[in-house]
Write an enzyme that holds these catalytic residues in place. Structure first.
Site, PDB file in Angstrom:
ATOM      1  N   ASP A  13       0.863  -1.197   0.000  1.00 29.76           N
ATOM      2  CA  ASP A  13       0.000   0.000   0.000  1.00 29.76           C
ATOM      3  C   ASP A  13       0.893   1.238   0.000  1.00 29.76           C
ATOM      4  O   ASP A  13       2.076   1.161   0.342  1.00 29.76           O
ATOM      5  CB  ASP A  13      -0.906   0.021   1.244  1.00 29.76           C
ATOM      6  N   SER A  14       0.314   2.367  -0.374  1.00 30.65           N
ATOM      7  CA  SER A  14       1.068   3.618  -0.331  1.00 30.65           C
ATOM      8  C   SER A  14       1.504   3.933   1.102  1.00 30.65           C
ATOM      9  O   SER A  14       2.480   4.644   1.303  1.00 30.65           O
ATOM     10  CB  SER A  14       0.195   4.761  -0.853  1.00 30.65           C
ATOM     11  N   CYS A  76      -4.313  -1.319  -2.135  1.00 25.82           N
ATOM     12  CA  CYS A  76      -4.454   0.126  -2.296  1.00 25.82           C
ATOM     13  C   CYS A  76      -5.305   0.362  -3.545  1.00 25.82           C
ATOM     14  O   CYS A  76      -4.963  -0.133  -4.625  1.00 25.82           O
ATOM     15  CB  CYS A  76      -3.071   0.738  -2.480  1.00 25.82           C
ATOM     16  N   GLU A 161      -4.024   9.644   8.405  1.00 23.69           N
ATOM     17  CA  GLU A 161      -2.564   9.655   8.540  1.00 23.69           C
ATOM     18  C   GLU A 161      -2.117  10.550   9.714  1.00 23.69           C
ATOM     19  O   GLU A 161      -1.117  10.291  10.343  1.00 23.69           O
ATOM     20  CB  GLU A 161      -1.905  10.128   7.248  1.00 23.69           C
ATOM     21  N   CYS A 195     -11.204   3.070  -0.628  1.00 25.06           N
ATOM     22  CA  CYS A 195      -9.851   3.461  -0.211  1.00 25.06           C
ATOM     23  C   CYS A 195      -9.578   2.692   1.068  1.00 25.06           C
ATOM     24  O   CYS A 195     -10.419   2.672   1.982  1.00 25.06           O
ATOM     25  CB  CYS A 195      -9.779   4.963   0.049  1.00 25.06           C
ATOM     26  N   HIS A 197      -7.832   3.242   3.524  1.00 29.44           N
ATOM     27  CA  HIS A 197      -7.751   4.018   4.770  1.00 29.44           C
ATOM     28  C   HIS A 197      -9.123   4.205   5.431  1.00 29.44           C
ATOM     29  O   HIS A 197      -9.201   4.466   6.620  1.00 29.44           O
ATOM     30  CB  HIS A 197      -7.209   5.427   4.487  1.00 29.44           C
TER      31      HIS A 197
HETATM   32  N1  DGL Z   1      -4.888   3.584   0.723  1.00 28.02           N
HETATM   33  C1  DGL Z   1      -4.926   4.166  -0.572  1.00 28.02           C
HETATM   34  C2  DGL Z   1      -6.128   3.682  -1.375  1.00 28.02           C
HETATM   35  O1  DGL Z   1      -6.716   2.660  -1.061  1.00 28.02           O
HETATM   36  C3  DGL Z   1      -4.944   5.653  -0.620  1.00 28.02           C
HETATM   37  C4  DGL Z   1      -4.002   6.384   0.211  1.00 28.02           C
HETATM   38  C5  DGL Z   1      -3.214   7.388  -0.569  1.00 28.02           C
HETATM   39  O2  DGL Z   1      -3.774   8.375  -1.063  1.00 28.02           O
HETATM   40  O3  DGL Z   1      -2.029   7.118  -0.658  1.00 28.02           O
HETATM   41  O4  DGL Z   1      -6.486   4.323  -2.339  1.00 28.02           O
END
Ligand code: DGL
Length: 277
Positions: A13-14, A76, A161, A195, A197
């Site tokens: 993931d990012s 991600c 975050e 997403c 997150h």
């Molecule tokens: N967790 C990432 C997703 O599912 C997004 C987070 C980011 O913007 O890096 O899209």
């Protein structure tokens, strides 16, 4: 690493978001080994261009392959939306034809058929995911006559975050994007949290979501879909090691990653810093 040596499943993931997927995968398949990689030093990916997300994701995939992973999950949505198809179609045949990279969008879309009655689907995601229209395209491939309404939620990843997911201030932005989504159609009956997150904002998302709307969290869906994939692909499964370990890599400092990752996973985490290039 010898070509026959068994290896962990890579999860990328990012940043921290993929941990919401990893925790569900570990719950369902605790016997496997996992290698998590968060590109925290370069997160968020959500507002980055197609080329940048693709290049960063490819670097991560190559790194995990270098660690021996035969299977990498892009946990991600942004990376799945902007990089997965090109990696699968152009890069894998050249760099590792016997290895696999899977994303989170298709398994999530497969779930819609059993949930929606109105066929009106809302997608909440990063700017990158929404602009890519990957969900819309995947939904159109799989179903006929559905209407898809995308809503970018650029403030949600930073809220998570920066550990503000539970703060009073977060309510404003959670409500704002949900209201904007339902301003596009009040017939939406199913909303994808597109997403990884966003599950961290779930209590507030649920609070502001109109009553009776299905809210799709990806973690359990991706876990189930991975389990089925490994059952259907014994040649990949047989290369996955099963000693119930999980190792965490991050491009940020390990000291910064570990405490936050522990919040996502609800367990103590130790991590190692690596560099992607
Ligand atoms: N967790 C990432 C997703 O599912 C997004 C987070 C980011 O913007 O890096 O899209």
């Amino acid at each position: 690493m010898a070509a026959t040596e068994k290896c962990p499943i890579g999860v990328f993931d990012s940043g921290y978001g993929g941990l919401t997927i990893l925790s569900e995968i570990k719950k369902l398949m605790p016997e496997y080994d996992y290698l998590y990689l968060g590109d925290n030093a370069r997160a968020p990916y959500g507002s980055r261009s197609f080329e940048v997300v693709y290049n960063f994701t490819l670097q991560a995939v190559k790194y995990l392959f270098g660690q021996g992973c035969r299977l990498v999950i892009l946990a991600c949505n942004t990376a799945s939306a902007k990089a997965l198809r090109t990696i699968q179609q152009n890069d894998l045949p050249k760099i590792a034809p016997d290895r696999r990279v899977l994303g989170v969008i298709r398994p999530t879309v497969e779930k819609l058929g059993e949930l929606t009655r109105t066929g009106q689907i809302g997608i909440l995601g990063t700017q990158g995911t929404i602009q890519s229209e990957s969900y819309t395209m995947e939904i159109e491939k799989m179903y006929h006559g559905y209407s898809v309404y995308g809503q970018a939620c650029p403030m949600w990843v930073p809220l998570v975050e920066y550990k503000e997911a539970e703060s009073d201030g977060a309510d404003f932005f959670v409500k704002k994007y949900i209201d904007e989504l339902f301003g596009k159609s009040d017939g939406i009956d199913t909303v994808i949290l597109g997403c990884t997150h966003y599950p961290l904002l779930y209590p507030k998302i649920e609070k502001y979501m109109p009553h009776g709307v299905n809210i799709i969290k990806q973690g359990p869906i991706i876990a189930e879909s991975l389990k089925n994939y490994l059952l259907r692909h014994p040649e990949i499964d047989s290369m996955c090691s099963k000693t119930s370990t999980c190792k965490y890599l991050t491009t940020e400092s390990a000291g910064k990653f570990a405490p936050m990752a522990s919040i996502f996973l609800n367990e103590p985490v130790t991590a190692e810093q690596i560099t992607l290039k």
